[in-house]
Design an enzyme around this catalytic site. Structure first.
Site, PDB file in Angstrom:
ATOM      1  N   CYS A 113     -10.793  20.776  58.550  1.00 39.59           N
ATOM      2  CA  CYS A 113     -11.938  19.881  58.709  1.00 39.59           C
ATOM      3  C   CYS A 113     -12.356  19.746  60.183  1.00 39.59           C
ATOM      4  O   CYS A 113     -12.938  20.671  60.730  1.00 39.59           O
ATOM      5  CB  CYS A 113     -11.651  18.530  58.063  1.00 39.59           C
ATOM      6  N   HIS A 139     -10.204  19.885  52.841  1.00 41.57           N
ATOM      7  CA  HIS A 139      -8.868  19.318  53.068  1.00 41.57           C
ATOM      8  C   HIS A 139      -7.903  19.900  52.036  1.00 41.57           C
ATOM      9  O   HIS A 139      -7.584  19.258  51.040  1.00 41.57           O
ATOM     10  CB  HIS A 139      -8.916  17.793  52.928  1.00 41.57           C
ATOM     11  N   GLU A 194      -4.849  20.158  52.062  1.00 45.10           N
ATOM     12  CA  GLU A 194      -3.584  19.414  51.921  1.00 45.10           C
ATOM     13  C   GLU A 194      -3.593  18.510  50.693  1.00 45.10           C
ATOM     14  O   GLU A 194      -2.549  18.210  50.122  1.00 45.10           O
ATOM     15  CB  GLU A 194      -3.289  18.598  53.188  1.00 45.10           C
TER      16      GLU A 194
HETATM   17  N1  GLN Z   1     -15.397  13.841  61.837  1.00 45.88           N
HETATM   18  C1  GLN Z   1     -15.709  15.061  61.190  1.00 45.88           C
HETATM   19  C2  GLN Z   1     -16.827  14.910  60.182  1.00 45.88           C
HETATM   20  O1  GLN Z   1     -17.134  13.820  59.776  1.00 45.88           O
HETATM   21  C3  GLN Z   1     -14.485  15.641  60.512  1.00 45.88           C
HETATM   22  C4  GLN Z   1     -13.969  14.777  59.416  1.00 45.88           C
HETATM   23  C5  GLN Z   1     -12.594  15.171  58.979  1.00 45.88           C
HETATM   24  O2  GLN Z   1     -11.872  15.869  59.675  1.00 45.88           O
HETATM   25  N2  GLN Z   1     -12.175  14.702  57.831  1.00 45.88           N
HETATM   26  O3  GLN Z   1     -17.423  15.882  59.777  1.00 45.88           O
END
Ligand code: GLN
Length: 582
Positions: A390, A553, A555
Protein backbone atom coordinates in the site's frame (compact mmCIF):
# COMPACT_ATOMS: atom_id res chain seq x y z
CA UNK A 1 -30.47 -27.81 12.74
CA UNK A 2 -30.54 -24.28 14.07
CA UNK A 3 -27.37 -22.30 14.62
CA UNK A 4 -25.68 -22.81 17.98
CA UNK A 5 -24.05 -19.99 19.89
CA UNK A 6 -20.86 -19.97 21.91
CA UNK A 7 -20.13 -16.85 23.94
CA UNK A 8 -16.68 -16.09 25.24
CA UNK A 9 -16.40 -13.76 28.23
CA UNK A 10 -13.41 -12.62 30.19
CA UNK A 11 -12.86 -12.17 33.89
CA UNK A 12 -10.50 -10.52 36.38
CA UNK A 13 -8.32 -8.59 33.95
CA UNK A 14 -8.24 -7.75 30.26
CA UNK A 15 -5.56 -9.11 27.96
CA UNK A 16 -6.06 -12.75 28.94
CA UNK A 17 -6.19 -13.91 25.36
CA UNK A 18 -9.95 -14.43 25.06
CA UNK A 19 -9.64 -13.83 21.34
CA UNK A 20 -7.07 -16.55 21.05
CA UNK A 21 -9.19 -19.01 23.02
CA UNK A 22 -12.15 -18.10 20.80
CA UNK A 23 -10.11 -18.52 17.59
CA UNK A 24 -8.64 -21.80 18.78
CA UNK A 25 -12.08 -23.21 19.57
CA UNK A 26 -13.24 -22.04 16.17
CA UNK A 27 -10.34 -23.79 14.51
CA UNK A 28 -11.05 -27.04 16.37
CA UNK A 29 -14.79 -27.04 15.72
CA UNK A 30 -14.13 -26.32 12.08
CA UNK A 31 -11.65 -29.16 11.98
CA UNK A 32 -14.41 -31.45 13.24
CA UNK A 33 -16.39 -30.44 10.17
CA UNK A 34 -18.59 -27.68 11.59
CA UNK A 35 -19.42 -24.53 9.64
CA UNK A 36 -18.08 -21.91 12.00
CA UNK A 37 -18.44 -18.17 12.02
CA UNK A 38 -17.08 -15.78 14.59
CA UNK A 39 -17.72 -12.25 15.75
CA UNK A 40 -16.55 -9.65 18.22
CA UNK A 41 -18.68 -7.25 20.21
CA UNK A 42 -16.69 -4.30 21.49
CA UNK A 43 -17.95 -2.03 24.23
CA UNK A 44 -16.34 1.19 22.96
CA UNK A 45 -18.34 4.02 21.44
CA UNK A 46 -16.42 4.54 18.21
CA UNK A 47 -18.46 3.35 15.25
CA UNK A 48 -15.46 1.35 14.10
CA UNK A 49 -11.71 1.52 14.67
CA UNK A 50 -11.19 3.10 11.21
CA UNK A 51 -10.40 6.48 12.69
CA UNK A 52 -8.57 5.27 15.78
CA UNK A 53 -4.84 5.74 16.19
CA UNK A 54 -3.04 2.45 15.50
CA UNK A 55 -0.73 3.27 18.41
CA UNK A 56 -3.71 3.12 20.75
CA UNK A 57 -5.80 0.41 19.23
CA UNK A 58 -3.50 -1.65 17.04
CA UNK A 59 -4.12 -2.29 13.38
CA UNK A 60 -7.41 -1.75 11.59
CA UNK A 61 -8.40 -5.01 9.96
CA UNK A 62 -10.32 -4.93 6.67
CA UNK A 63 -12.93 -7.48 5.58
CA UNK A 64 -13.77 -8.51 2.01
CA UNK A 65 -16.91 -6.42 2.11
CA UNK A 66 -15.05 -3.30 3.16
CA UNK A 67 -15.57 -3.29 6.91
CA UNK A 68 -12.89 -1.60 9.01
CA UNK A 69 -12.76 -3.74 12.11
CA UNK A 70 -10.97 -4.61 15.28
CA UNK A 71 -7.78 -6.63 14.86
CA UNK A 72 -9.38 -9.64 16.56
CA UNK A 73 -11.20 -10.41 13.33
CA UNK A 74 -7.82 -10.97 11.75
CA UNK A 75 -6.95 -13.53 14.40
CA UNK A 76 -10.26 -15.29 13.80
CA UNK A 77 -9.80 -15.38 10.04
CA UNK A 78 -6.23 -16.62 10.31
CA UNK A 79 -7.17 -19.41 12.72
CA UNK A 80 -10.45 -20.63 11.24
CA UNK A 81 -9.44 -19.96 7.65
CA UNK A 82 -12.69 -18.21 6.74
CA UNK A 83 -13.44 -14.73 5.43
CA UNK A 84 -15.77 -12.96 7.82
CA UNK A 85 -18.26 -10.24 6.90
CA UNK A 86 -18.11 -6.72 8.34
CA UNK A 87 -21.14 -7.76 10.31
CA UNK A 88 -18.78 -9.83 12.44
CA UNK A 89 -17.54 -6.72 14.18
CA UNK A 90 -19.96 -4.69 16.28
CA UNK A 91 -19.41 -1.81 18.66
CA UNK A 92 -21.58 -0.05 21.19
CA UNK A 93 -21.29 2.96 18.89
CA UNK A 94 -22.92 1.08 16.00
CA UNK A 95 -25.65 -0.28 18.24
CA UNK A 96 -26.58 3.14 19.63
CA UNK A 97 -26.39 4.78 16.20
CA UNK A 98 -28.88 2.30 14.82
CA UNK A 99 -31.25 2.65 17.73
CA UNK A 100 -31.08 6.45 17.67
CA UNK A 101 -31.68 6.53 13.92
CA UNK A 102 -34.75 4.36 14.38
CA UNK A 103 -35.92 6.71 17.13
CA UNK A 104 -35.59 9.72 14.81
CA UNK A 105 -37.57 7.95 12.16
CA UNK A 106 -40.31 7.31 14.65
CA UNK A 107 -39.98 3.55 14.43
CA UNK A 108 -40.58 3.09 18.14
CA UNK A 109 -44.07 4.54 17.74
CA UNK A 110 -43.81 6.91 20.66
CA UNK A 111 -42.24 4.46 23.12
CA UNK A 112 -39.68 5.67 25.62
CA UNK A 113 -36.41 4.36 24.18
CA UNK A 114 -34.28 2.57 26.77
CA UNK A 115 -31.25 0.36 27.21
CA UNK A 116 -33.64 -2.46 28.04
CA UNK A 117 -35.32 -3.49 25.79
CA UNK A 118 -34.20 -1.35 22.84
CA UNK A 119 -30.41 -1.42 23.05
CA UNK A 120 -30.40 -5.04 24.14
CA UNK A 121 -32.79 -5.98 21.32
CA UNK A 122 -30.52 -4.32 18.79
CA UNK A 123 -27.54 -6.23 20.21
CA UNK A 124 -29.49 -9.49 20.01
CA UNK A 125 -30.38 -8.74 16.41
CA UNK A 126 -26.71 -8.16 15.63
CA UNK A 127 -25.57 -11.24 17.57
CA UNK A 128 -27.90 -13.45 15.54
CA UNK A 129 -27.55 -11.69 12.20
CA UNK A 130 -24.90 -14.10 10.95
CA UNK A 131 -27.42 -16.92 11.21
CA UNK A 132 -28.64 -15.49 7.91
CA UNK A 133 -25.27 -15.64 6.16
CA UNK A 134 -25.22 -17.09 2.66
CA UNK A 135 -24.14 -20.33 4.29
CA UNK A 136 -25.92 -20.79 7.61
CA UNK A 137 -23.25 -21.50 10.19
CA UNK A 138 -23.58 -24.48 12.54
CA UNK A 139 -21.92 -22.45 15.25
CA UNK A 140 -21.35 -18.76 15.83
CA UNK A 141 -18.63 -17.92 18.33
CA UNK A 142 -19.10 -14.48 19.85
CA UNK A 143 -16.35 -12.82 21.82
CA UNK A 144 -17.60 -10.16 24.20
CA UNK A 145 -14.96 -7.48 24.64
CA UNK A 146 -14.03 -6.09 28.03
CA UNK A 147 -14.13 -7.78 31.42
CA UNK A 148 -17.19 -9.06 33.26
CA UNK A 149 -18.08 -6.42 35.81
CA UNK A 150 -17.45 -3.48 33.47
CA UNK A 151 -20.43 -1.16 33.19
CA UNK A 152 -19.92 -0.94 29.42
CA UNK A 153 -20.26 -4.61 28.57
CA UNK A 154 -23.39 -5.31 30.62
CA UNK A 155 -25.89 -4.86 27.77
CA UNK A 156 -23.90 -7.38 25.70
CA UNK A 157 -24.03 -9.93 28.50
CA UNK A 158 -27.72 -9.35 29.00
CA UNK A 159 -28.29 -9.86 25.26
CA UNK A 160 -26.33 -13.13 25.38
CA UNK A 161 -28.38 -14.28 28.37
CA UNK A 162 -31.61 -13.51 26.54
CA UNK A 163 -30.42 -15.34 23.43
CA UNK A 164 -30.00 -18.44 25.59
CA UNK A 165 -33.59 -17.95 26.64
CA UNK A 166 -34.73 -17.41 23.04
CA UNK A 167 -32.96 -20.30 21.35
CA UNK A 168 -32.91 -22.74 24.24
CA UNK A 169 -30.35 -23.65 26.85
CA UNK A 170 -28.99 -26.62 24.92
CA UNK A 171 -28.08 -24.41 22.02
CA UNK A 172 -25.90 -21.90 23.83
CA UNK A 173 -22.56 -22.43 25.53
CA UNK A 174 -20.71 -19.91 27.69
CA UNK A 175 -16.92 -20.06 28.06
CA UNK A 176 -15.45 -17.79 30.71
CA UNK A 177 -11.74 -17.05 30.48
CA UNK A 178 -10.28 -16.09 33.81
CA UNK A 179 -7.02 -15.58 35.65
CA UNK A 180 -5.61 -17.64 38.50
CA UNK A 181 -2.77 -15.47 39.76
CA UNK A 182 0.38 -16.81 41.36
CA UNK A 183 1.54 -15.34 44.64
CA UNK A 184 5.25 -15.69 44.21
CA UNK A 185 6.41 -15.55 47.80
CA UNK A 186 4.26 -18.50 48.79
CA UNK A 187 4.24 -20.14 45.37
CA UNK A 188 0.47 -20.37 45.68
CA UNK A 189 -2.20 -20.03 43.02
CA UNK A 190 -5.19 -18.00 44.12
CA UNK A 191 -8.72 -18.90 43.09
CA UNK A 192 -10.62 -16.01 44.67
CA UNK A 193 -10.45 -13.59 41.70
CA UNK A 194 -11.96 -16.28 39.46
CA UNK A 195 -14.64 -17.08 42.02
CA UNK A 196 -15.52 -13.40 42.16
CA UNK A 197 -15.70 -12.92 38.43
CA UNK A 198 -17.92 -16.00 38.07
CA UNK A 199 -20.06 -14.57 40.86
CA UNK A 200 -20.34 -11.33 38.90
CA UNK A 201 -21.36 -13.29 35.81
CA UNK A 202 -23.92 -15.32 37.77
CA UNK A 203 -25.41 -12.15 39.22
CA UNK A 204 -26.23 -11.28 35.59
CA UNK A 205 -27.96 -14.61 35.16
CA UNK A 206 -25.16 -16.43 33.35
CA UNK A 207 -23.52 -19.51 34.79
CA UNK A 208 -20.59 -20.39 32.55
CA UNK A 209 -20.58 -23.85 31.01
CA UNK A 210 -16.79 -23.95 30.86
CA UNK A 211 -13.88 -22.12 32.39
CA UNK A 212 -10.49 -21.52 30.86
CA UNK A 213 -8.06 -20.68 33.63
CA UNK A 214 -4.97 -18.76 32.66
CA UNK A 215 -2.07 -19.33 34.99
CA UNK A 216 1.70 -19.13 35.06
CA UNK A 217 2.13 -22.58 36.61
CA UNK A 218 -0.21 -25.59 36.38
CA UNK A 219 -3.34 -25.53 38.50
CA UNK A 220 -3.41 -28.57 40.81
CA UNK A 221 -6.26 -31.08 40.79
CA UNK A 222 -7.32 -29.90 44.24
CA UNK A 223 -7.51 -26.28 43.12
CA UNK A 224 -9.49 -27.29 40.08
CA UNK A 225 -11.93 -29.19 42.26
CA UNK A 226 -12.33 -26.17 44.48
CA UNK A 227 -13.07 -23.92 41.53
CA UNK A 228 -15.54 -26.46 40.15
CA UNK A 229 -17.37 -26.54 43.46
CA UNK A 230 -17.56 -22.80 44.04
CA UNK A 231 -18.20 -21.79 40.46
CA UNK A 232 -20.72 -24.53 39.72
CA UNK A 233 -18.91 -25.73 36.60
CA UNK A 234 -18.28 -29.41 35.85
CA UNK A 235 -14.67 -30.41 36.29
CA UNK A 236 -14.19 -31.80 32.75
CA UNK A 237 -15.18 -28.36 31.48
CA UNK A 238 -12.45 -26.59 33.41
CA UNK A 239 -9.36 -26.15 31.30
CA UNK A 240 -6.08 -24.88 32.60
CA UNK A 241 -4.25 -22.74 30.07
CA UNK A 242 -0.71 -22.51 31.36
CA UNK A 243 1.42 -19.90 29.54
CA UNK A 244 2.72 -21.45 26.32
CA UNK A 245 5.72 -20.60 24.18
CA UNK A 246 3.60 -19.71 21.16
CA UNK A 247 0.03 -18.69 20.45
CA UNK A 248 -0.21 -21.54 17.94
CA UNK A 249 0.01 -24.04 20.81
CA UNK A 250 -3.30 -22.89 22.24
CA UNK A 251 -5.61 -24.96 20.01
CA UNK A 252 -3.64 -28.06 20.93
CA UNK A 253 -3.89 -27.19 24.60
CA UNK A 254 -7.70 -27.01 24.32
CA UNK A 255 -7.69 -30.20 22.31
CA UNK A 256 -5.66 -32.04 24.95
CA UNK A 257 -8.18 -30.93 27.55
CA UNK A 258 -10.94 -32.16 25.18
CA UNK A 259 -12.89 -28.94 25.49
CA UNK A 260 -13.81 -29.22 21.80
CA UNK A 261 -15.44 -32.60 22.33
CA UNK A 262 -17.16 -31.44 25.49
CA UNK A 263 -18.75 -28.56 23.57
CA UNK A 264 -19.70 -30.79 20.64
CA UNK A 265 -21.50 -33.14 23.02
CA UNK A 266 -23.21 -30.34 24.91
CA UNK A 267 -24.49 -28.60 21.80
CA UNK A 268 -25.39 -31.83 20.05
CA UNK A 269 -23.17 -31.10 17.06
CA UNK A 270 -22.19 -33.86 14.71
CA UNK A 271 -18.57 -34.75 14.10
CA UNK A 272 -17.82 -35.20 10.42
CA UNK A 273 -14.73 -37.29 11.13
CA UNK A 274 -13.87 -40.28 13.26
CA UNK A 275 -10.67 -38.59 14.19
CA UNK A 276 -9.94 -34.88 13.93
CA UNK A 277 -6.66 -35.81 12.20
CA UNK A 278 -8.65 -36.96 9.19
CA UNK A 279 -9.20 -33.31 8.34
CA UNK A 280 -6.47 -32.05 6.03
CA UNK A 281 -6.46 -28.52 7.43
CA UNK A 282 -5.92 -29.98 10.88
CA UNK A 283 -3.10 -32.01 9.37
CA UNK A 284 -1.59 -28.77 8.15
CA UNK A 285 -1.84 -27.38 11.67
CA UNK A 286 -0.01 -30.40 13.05
CA UNK A 287 2.75 -29.92 10.51
CA UNK A 288 2.89 -26.22 11.29
CA UNK A 289 3.33 -26.76 15.00
CA UNK A 290 6.04 -29.30 14.27
CA UNK A 291 7.82 -26.70 12.12
CA UNK A 292 7.38 -24.01 14.75
CA UNK A 293 8.98 -26.15 17.42
CA UNK A 294 11.80 -27.36 15.15
CA UNK A 295 12.91 -24.54 12.85
CA UNK A 296 15.85 -25.27 10.56
CA UNK A 297 17.06 -21.72 10.48
CA UNK A 298 15.95 -18.14 10.67
CA UNK A 299 15.77 -15.03 8.53
CA UNK A 300 15.67 -11.44 9.67
CA UNK A 301 13.19 -9.11 8.04
CA UNK A 302 13.18 -5.36 8.63
CA UNK A 303 9.70 -3.97 9.09
CA UNK A 304 10.07 -0.28 8.33
CA UNK A 305 7.15 1.60 9.80
CA UNK A 306 6.10 4.53 11.88
CA UNK A 307 3.94 2.85 14.50
CA UNK A 308 6.57 0.33 15.52
CA UNK A 309 6.32 1.14 19.25
CA UNK A 310 3.12 -0.91 19.24
CA UNK A 311 3.72 -4.14 17.36
CA UNK A 312 -0.02 -4.77 17.19
CA UNK A 313 -0.21 -1.89 14.71
CA UNK A 314 1.25 -4.33 12.20
CA UNK A 315 -0.32 -7.52 13.54
CA UNK A 316 -1.49 -9.02 10.26
CA UNK A 317 1.80 -8.15 8.57
CA UNK A 318 3.89 -9.75 11.28
CA UNK A 319 1.61 -12.79 11.42
CA UNK A 320 1.84 -13.17 7.64
CA UNK A 321 5.65 -13.03 7.87
CA UNK A 322 5.71 -15.63 10.62
CA UNK A 323 3.30 -17.99 8.83
CA UNK A 324 5.38 -17.77 5.69
CA UNK A 325 8.44 -18.58 7.79
CA UNK A 326 6.84 -21.60 9.48
CA UNK A 327 5.95 -22.96 6.11
CA UNK A 328 9.61 -22.83 5.12
CA UNK A 329 10.66 -24.24 8.54
CA UNK A 330 12.20 -20.89 9.30
CA UNK A 331 11.87 -18.69 12.29
CA UNK A 332 11.26 -15.12 11.12
CA UNK A 333 12.92 -12.50 13.26
CA UNK A 334 11.40 -9.10 12.74
CA UNK A 335 13.68 -6.11 13.10
CA UNK A 336 11.38 -3.23 14.01
CA UNK A 337 12.85 -0.26 12.21
CA UNK A 338 11.60 3.25 12.83
CA UNK A 339 11.18 4.64 9.31
CA UNK A 340 12.49 8.03 10.33
CA UNK A 341 15.95 6.57 10.96
CA UNK A 342 16.26 5.62 7.27
CA UNK A 343 15.94 9.07 5.74
CA UNK A 344 19.63 9.44 4.92
CA UNK A 345 21.69 6.77 3.14
CA UNK A 346 23.92 6.48 6.21
CA UNK A 347 20.89 6.14 8.47
CA UNK A 348 19.34 3.48 6.25
CA UNK A 349 22.62 1.59 6.14
CA UNK A 350 22.90 1.68 9.90
CA UNK A 351 19.32 0.61 10.57
CA UNK A 352 19.08 -2.04 7.87
CA UNK A 353 22.56 -3.51 7.68
CA UNK A 354 22.52 -7.29 7.95
CA UNK A 355 18.83 -7.94 7.32
CA UNK A 356 17.78 -10.60 4.83
CA UNK A 357 14.67 -8.82 3.63
CA UNK A 358 12.77 -5.56 3.91
CA UNK A 359 9.05 -5.02 4.30
CA UNK A 360 7.55 -1.56 3.94
CA UNK A 361 3.95 -1.68 5.21
CA UNK A 362 1.01 0.69 4.79
CA UNK A 363 0.45 3.92 6.61
CA UNK A 364 -1.21 7.30 6.53
CA UNK A 365 0.22 10.81 6.60
CA UNK A 366 3.59 12.32 5.75
CA UNK A 367 5.59 11.35 8.83
CA UNK A 368 7.97 8.53 8.08
CA UNK A 369 7.53 8.55 4.33
CA UNK A 370 10.98 9.92 3.56
CA UNK A 371 12.39 7.15 5.72
CA UNK A 372 10.39 4.52 3.84
CA UNK A 373 11.74 5.97 0.61
CA UNK A 374 15.27 5.87 2.05
CA UNK A 375 14.83 2.24 3.09
CA UNK A 376 13.52 1.29 -0.35
CA UNK A 377 16.44 3.00 -2.10
CA UNK A 378 18.82 1.06 0.14
CA UNK A 379 17.03 -2.24 -0.54
CA UNK A 380 16.83 -1.63 -4.28
CA UNK A 381 20.51 -0.69 -4.61
CA UNK A 382 21.71 -3.47 -2.34
CA UNK A 383 19.45 -6.03 -4.01
CA UNK A 384 17.86 -7.02 -0.71
CA UNK A 385 14.50 -8.84 -1.14
CA UNK A 386 11.69 -6.35 -0.61
CA UNK A 387 7.94 -6.32 -0.35
CA UNK A 388 5.99 -3.05 -0.34
CA UNK A 389 2.39 -2.84 0.84
CA UNK A 390 0.00 0.00 0.00
CA UNK A 391 1.92 3.09 1.15
CA UNK A 392 4.93 0.83 0.59
CA UNK A 393 4.01 0.63 -3.10
CA UNK A 394 3.45 4.36 -3.26
CA UNK A 395 6.84 4.98 -1.63
CA UNK A 396 8.45 2.54 -4.04
CA UNK A 397 7.06 4.47 -6.99
CA UNK A 398 8.12 7.84 -5.55
CA UNK A 399 11.62 6.51 -4.85
CA UNK A 400 11.94 5.18 -8.39
CA UNK A 401 10.63 8.39 -9.91
CA UNK A 402 13.04 10.49 -7.88
CA UNK A 403 16.19 8.43 -8.06
CA UNK A 404 15.91 6.56 -11.34
CA UNK A 405 13.70 8.79 -13.49
CA UNK A 406 15.36 11.87 -12.01
CA UNK A 407 12.06 13.56 -11.14
CA UNK A 408 13.51 15.06 -7.99
CA UNK A 409 10.33 16.52 -6.55
CA UNK A 410 8.14 13.52 -7.29
CA UNK A 411 5.67 13.10 -4.43
CA UNK A 412 2.15 12.15 -3.41
CA UNK A 413 -0.62 14.70 -3.07
CA UNK A 414 -1.23 13.15 0.34
CA UNK A 415 2.01 14.69 1.64
CA UNK A 416 2.28 17.67 -0.67
CA UNK A 417 -1.09 18.72 -2.12
CA UNK A 418 0.58 21.18 -4.50
CA UNK A 419 3.40 18.99 -5.69
CA UNK A 420 4.34 19.73 -9.31
CA UNK A 421 5.02 16.02 -9.84
CA UNK A 422 2.10 14.05 -8.35
CA UNK A 423 3.23 10.51 -9.15
CA UNK A 424 0.72 9.43 -6.51
CA UNK A 425 -2.67 11.15 -6.43
CA UNK A 426 -6.33 10.46 -5.72
CA UNK A 427 -8.60 9.37 -8.54
CA UNK A 428 -10.32 12.74 -8.38
CA UNK A 429 -7.03 14.51 -8.92
CA UNK A 430 -6.40 12.36 -11.96
CA UNK A 431 -9.79 13.31 -13.28
CA UNK A 432 -8.47 14.51 -16.62
CA UNK A 433 -7.04 11.13 -17.32
CA UNK A 434 -9.86 9.12 -15.91
CA UNK A 435 -12.72 11.35 -16.91
CA UNK A 436 -15.16 8.67 -17.92
CA UNK A 437 -15.08 7.30 -14.47
CA UNK A 438 -17.96 7.61 -12.07
CA UNK A 439 -16.59 9.32 -8.96
CA UNK A 440 -17.68 8.06 -5.60
CA UNK A 441 -16.51 8.31 -2.03
CA UNK A 442 -12.96 8.68 -1.04
CA UNK A 443 -11.60 5.37 0.16
CA UNK A 444 -10.96 2.23 -1.80
CA UNK A 445 -12.09 -0.29 0.83
CA UNK A 446 -12.55 -4.05 0.74
CA UNK A 447 -11.89 -6.49 -2.08
CA UNK A 448 -10.94 -5.52 -5.61
CA UNK A 449 -9.98 -7.82 -8.44
CA UNK A 450 -6.78 -7.42 -10.39
CA UNK A 451 -5.28 -8.85 -13.53
CA UNK A 452 -1.65 -9.87 -13.30
CA UNK A 453 0.71 -9.54 -16.20
CA UNK A 454 1.77 -12.78 -17.82
CA UNK A 455 5.35 -13.76 -17.08
CA UNK A 456 5.66 -11.33 -14.19
CA UNK A 457 6.96 -12.19 -10.74
CA UNK A 458 3.49 -11.39 -9.39
CA UNK A 459 1.84 -13.86 -11.76
CA UNK A 460 4.34 -16.54 -10.84
CA UNK A 461 3.87 -16.01 -7.11
CA UNK A 462 0.10 -16.11 -7.33
CA UNK A 463 -0.10 -18.99 -9.80
CA UNK A 464 -1.67 -21.45 -7.34
CA UNK A 465 -4.43 -19.12 -6.23
CA UNK A 466 -5.10 -17.08 -9.36
CA UNK A 467 -7.56 -17.71 -12.09
CA UNK A 468 -5.80 -17.01 -15.40
CA UNK A 469 -3.84 -14.32 -13.62
CA UNK A 470 -6.93 -12.89 -12.01
CA UNK A 471 -6.81 -12.32 -8.26
CA UNK A 472 -8.68 -10.52 -5.51
CA UNK A 473 -7.14 -8.58 -2.62
CA UNK A 474 -8.39 -6.27 0.10
CA UNK A 475 -7.76 -2.54 -0.02
CA UNK A 476 -7.78 0.44 2.30
CA UNK A 477 -6.41 3.62 0.77
CA UNK A 478 -7.30 6.87 -0.97
CA UNK A 479 -4.29 7.45 -3.19
CA UNK A 480 -3.23 5.68 -6.38
CA UNK A 481 -0.33 5.65 -8.80
CA UNK A 482 -0.95 8.47 -11.24
CA UNK A 483 -1.51 6.85 -14.61
CA UNK A 484 0.16 9.83 -16.31
CA UNK A 485 3.54 8.54 -15.12
CA UNK A 486 3.12 4.88 -15.97
CA UNK A 487 4.84 4.95 -19.31
CA UNK A 488 7.90 6.69 -17.96
CA UNK A 489 8.12 4.34 -14.99
CA UNK A 490 7.86 1.28 -17.20
CA UNK A 491 10.38 2.58 -19.70
CA UNK A 492 12.80 3.06 -16.81
CA UNK A 493 12.33 -0.54 -15.66
CA UNK A 494 9.65 -0.43 -12.96
CA UNK A 495 7.07 -2.74 -14.42
CA UNK A 496 3.35 -2.49 -13.71
CA UNK A 497 2.63 -6.16 -13.16
CA UNK A 498 -1.00 -5.93 -12.12
CA UNK A 499 -3.91 -3.58 -12.71
CA UNK A 500 -7.33 -3.28 -11.16
CA UNK A 501 -10.43 -4.90 -12.61
CA UNK A 502 -12.66 -3.06 -10.15
CA UNK A 503 -14.57 -4.09 -7.10
CA UNK A 504 -14.84 -7.80 -6.29
CA UNK A 505 -18.29 -9.34 -6.12
CA UNK A 506 -17.93 -10.18 -2.46
CA UNK A 507 -17.29 -6.52 -1.73
CA UNK A 508 -20.97 -5.77 -1.40
CA UNK A 509 -20.43 -3.45 1.52
CA UNK A 510 -24.13 -3.35 2.22
CA UNK A 511 -24.87 -6.52 4.18
CA UNK A 512 -25.86 -4.37 7.09
CA UNK A 513 -28.05 -2.18 4.96
CA UNK A 514 -29.86 -5.20 3.67
CA UNK A 515 -30.34 -6.62 7.12
CA UNK A 516 -31.09 -3.41 8.87
CA UNK A 517 -32.36 -0.47 6.92
CA UNK A 518 -31.33 1.75 9.79
CA UNK A 519 -27.64 1.32 9.46
CA UNK A 520 -26.01 4.38 8.02
CA UNK A 521 -22.39 3.35 8.33
CA UNK A 522 -22.14 2.92 4.60
CA UNK A 523 -22.04 6.57 3.62
CA UNK A 524 -18.46 6.13 2.63
CA UNK A 525 -19.31 3.85 -0.27
CA UNK A 526 -16.44 3.69 -2.70
CA UNK A 527 -16.35 4.21 -6.43
CA UNK A 528 -17.44 1.15 -8.35
CA UNK A 529 -14.88 1.60 -11.04
CA UNK A 530 -11.26 1.42 -10.10
CA UNK A 531 -10.60 -0.28 -13.41
CA UNK A 532 -7.12 0.21 -14.80
CA UNK A 533 -5.47 1.49 -11.64
CA UNK A 534 -2.04 0.19 -10.70
CA UNK A 535 -2.15 -2.76 -8.32
CA UNK A 536 1.39 -4.19 -8.56
CA UNK A 537 4.81 -2.88 -9.45
CA UNK A 538 8.02 -4.89 -9.64
CA UNK A 539 11.56 -4.99 -10.96
CA UNK A 540 12.64 -7.66 -13.37
CA UNK A 541 14.40 -10.57 -11.72
CA UNK A 542 17.45 -9.99 -13.90
CA UNK A 543 17.86 -6.67 -12.08
CA UNK A 544 16.79 -7.53 -8.56
CA UNK A 545 16.01 -10.89 -6.90
CA UNK A 546 12.73 -9.78 -5.29
CA UNK A 547 11.47 -6.23 -5.48
CA UNK A 548 7.72 -6.09 -5.61
CA UNK A 549 4.89 -4.05 -4.14
CA UNK A 550 1.15 -4.09 -4.13
CA UNK A 551 -1.43 -1.37 -3.63
CA UNK A 552 -3.55 -3.89 -1.72
CA UNK A 553 -3.14 -5.35 1.75
CA UNK A 554 -2.26 -9.01 1.13
CA UNK A 555 -1.55 -9.50 4.84
CA UNK A 556 -5.30 -9.56 5.48
CA UNK A 557 -5.68 -12.72 3.42
CA UNK A 558 -2.76 -14.64 4.81
CA UNK A 559 -3.88 -17.52 7.00
CA UNK A 560 -1.87 -19.28 9.68
CA UNK A 561 -1.65 -22.54 7.75
CA UNK A 562 -2.01 -20.98 4.29
CA UNK A 563 0.53 -18.18 4.11
CA UNK A 564 0.15 -15.58 1.39
CA UNK A 565 2.33 -16.06 -1.71
CA UNK A 566 3.81 -12.55 -1.60
CA UNK A 567 5.04 -13.23 1.93
CA UNK A 568 6.19 -16.76 1.12
CA UNK A 569 8.05 -15.32 -1.84
CA UNK A 570 9.74 -12.74 0.35
CA UNK A 571 10.84 -15.34 2.91
CA UNK A 572 12.14 -17.70 0.21
CA UNK A 573 14.08 -14.85 -1.42
CA UNK A 574 15.39 -13.71 1.97
CA UNK A 575 16.68 -17.22 2.69
CA UNK A 576 18.44 -17.33 -0.68
CA UNK A 577 19.89 -13.89 -0.10
CA UNK A 578 21.19 -15.03 3.29
CA UNK A 579 22.79 -18.12 1.80
CA UNK A 580 24.53 -16.10 -0.91
CA UNK A 581 25.87 -13.69 1.69
CA UNK A 582 27.42 -16.49 3.72
N1 GLN B 1 -2.03 6.77 2.87
C1 GLN B 1 -2.09 6.04 1.66
C2 GLN B 1 -3.44 6.17 0.97
O1 GLN B 1 -4.39 6.56 1.59
C3 GLN B 1 -1.78 4.58 1.90
C4 GLN B 1 -2.78 3.91 2.77
C5 GLN B 1 -2.30 2.58 3.28
O2 GLN B 1 -1.11 2.28 3.26
N2 GLN B 1 -3.20 1.78 3.78
O3 GLN B 1 -3.56 5.87 -0.19
Amino acid sequence: MSTKHIFITGGVISGLGKGLIASSLGMLLKSWGQKVSMQKFDPYLNIDPGTMNPLQHGEVFVTDDGGETDLDLGNYERFINESLPRLASATTGQVYTNVLNKERRGEFLGDTVQVIPHIVDEIKFRMRAQENNEITPDVIITEIGGTVGDIESQPFLEAARQIRQDVGRDNVFFVHVSLVPLIRVSGELKTKPTQHSVMALRSLGITPNALVLRSEIPVTAATKAKIALFCDVEEPAIVNSVDRPSIYDVPFMLREAKLDEYIIRFLGLEKQYQDIKDNDIYQKWLKLIENIHNPEGSVEIALVGKYIELHDSYLSVSEALKSAGFNHKLDVKIRWVDAETCESPAGAQQSLRGVDGVLVPGGFGARGVDGKIGALKWARENKVPTLGICLGLQSMVIEYARNVLGIQNASSTEFDPNTPEPVIATIDEQVDLLKDRKMGGTMRLGSYDAQLKEGSLAAELYQDISNNGQISERHRHRYEVNNAYIERLENAGLSISGTSLGKSKKNTGDVLLKLNQNSNDNQDLVDQSAVGLVEFVELDRSVHPYYIATQAHPEFKSRTVLPHPLFSGLIAAAKEFQEKKA
